[in-house]
Design a protein around this motif. Sequence first.
Motif, mmCIF file in Angstrom:
data_model
loop_
_atom_site.group_PDB
_atom_site.id
_atom_site.type_symbol
_atom_site.label_atom_id
_atom_site.label_comp_id
_atom_site.label_asym_id
_atom_site.label_seq_id
_atom_site.Cartn_x
_atom_site.Cartn_y
_atom_site.Cartn_z
ATOM 1 N N ALA A 173 0.738 -1.160 -0.065
ATOM 2 C CA ALA A 173 -0.086 -0.176 -0.212
ATOM 3 C C ALA A 173 0.784 1.206 0.001
ATOM 4 C CB ALA A 173 -0.895 -0.097 1.195
ATOM 5 N N ALA A 174 2.109 1.280 0.903
ATOM 6 C CA ALA A 174 2.661 2.425 0.767
ATOM 7 C C ALA A 174 3.570 2.586 -0.725
ATOM 8 C CB ALA A 174 3.797 2.309 1.862
ATOM 9 N N ARG B 2 12.118 1.177 -1.049
ATOM 10 C CA ARG B 2 13.253 0.549 -1.117
ATOM 11 C C ARG B 2 14.203 1.634 -0.165
ATOM 12 N NH1 ARG B 2 15.229 -2.487 -5.632
ATOM 13 N NH2 ARG B 2 13.406 -3.542 -6.503
ATOM 14 N N PHE B 3 14.114 3.030 -0.007
ATOM 15 C CA PHE B 3 14.879 3.906 0.599
ATOM 16 C C PHE B 3 14.646 3.856 2.123
ATOM 17 C CE2 PHE B 3 15.090 7.887 2.699
ATOM 18 C CZ PHE B 3 16.660 8.113 2.536
ATOM 19 N N ILE B 4 13.234 3.545 2.618
ATOM 20 C CA ILE B 4 12.892 3.288 4.009
ATOM 21 C C ILE B 4 13.329 2.324 4.320
ATOM 22 C CG2 ILE B 4 10.799 3.330 5.432
ATOM 23 C CD1 ILE B 4 11.053 6.100 4.173
ATOM 24 N N VAL B 5 13.419 1.197 3.725
ATOM 25 C CA VAL B 5 13.889 -0.144 4.103
ATOM 26 C C VAL B 5 15.326 -0.128 4.360
ATOM 27 C CG1 VAL B 5 14.203 -2.653 3.609
ATOM 28 C CG2 VAL B 5 11.895 -1.467 3.526
ATOM 29 N N MET C 144 17.314 -0.341 8.019
ATOM 30 C CA MET C 144 18.692 -1.369 8.074
ATOM 31 C C MET C 144 20.200 -0.556 8.499
ATOM 32 S SD MET C 144 17.517 -4.362 7.551
ATOM 33 C CE MET C 144 16.427 -5.105 6.632
ATOM 34 N N VAL C 145 20.064 0.476 7.960
ATOM 35 C CA VAL C 145 21.421 1.361 8.353
ATOM 36 C C VAL C 145 21.166 1.693 9.842
ATOM 37 C CG1 VAL C 145 22.625 3.184 7.911
ATOM 38 C CG2 VAL C 145 21.846 1.885 6.016
#
Length: 126
Positions: free
Chosen positions: A1-2, A10-13, A17-18
């Motif tokens: 949905a996002a 991809r940037f948020i994930v 992770m970082v």
Amino acid sequence: AAEYSGVNVRFIVGAVMVISAMCSGFAGMIGVAYFGSAQQNEFDTFLLDAIAAVVVGGTSLFGGRGGIGNTIVGLFVLGVLNNGLDYVKIDSFLKILIRGLILLIALIINVYAERLRTARSGERAG
């Protein structure tokens, strides 16, 4: 949905992770400084304390209701309990048992409170 709403998933994930890796590294450095060595099972008891602080603070494990303030209150309650148990010189294994029982009691109260909340919302809807 996002992803469909235009969020760069991809940037948020990747950012999560970082940030998680940086926090883990920082916690590892603090752990080595605290314990004086690096062992794989250093923080085993801290996991139970973290979960217990959240549950004793009143955060529902089933619905995610709660907040940071309640968790801090739960942390203070467990801190006072640990200091009190140290003060009366209770064995460390018994301390873990007592903390586990308190966690179990808080979880049982949480389950009954969730059932009451569900029953009340069912009465209002009906």
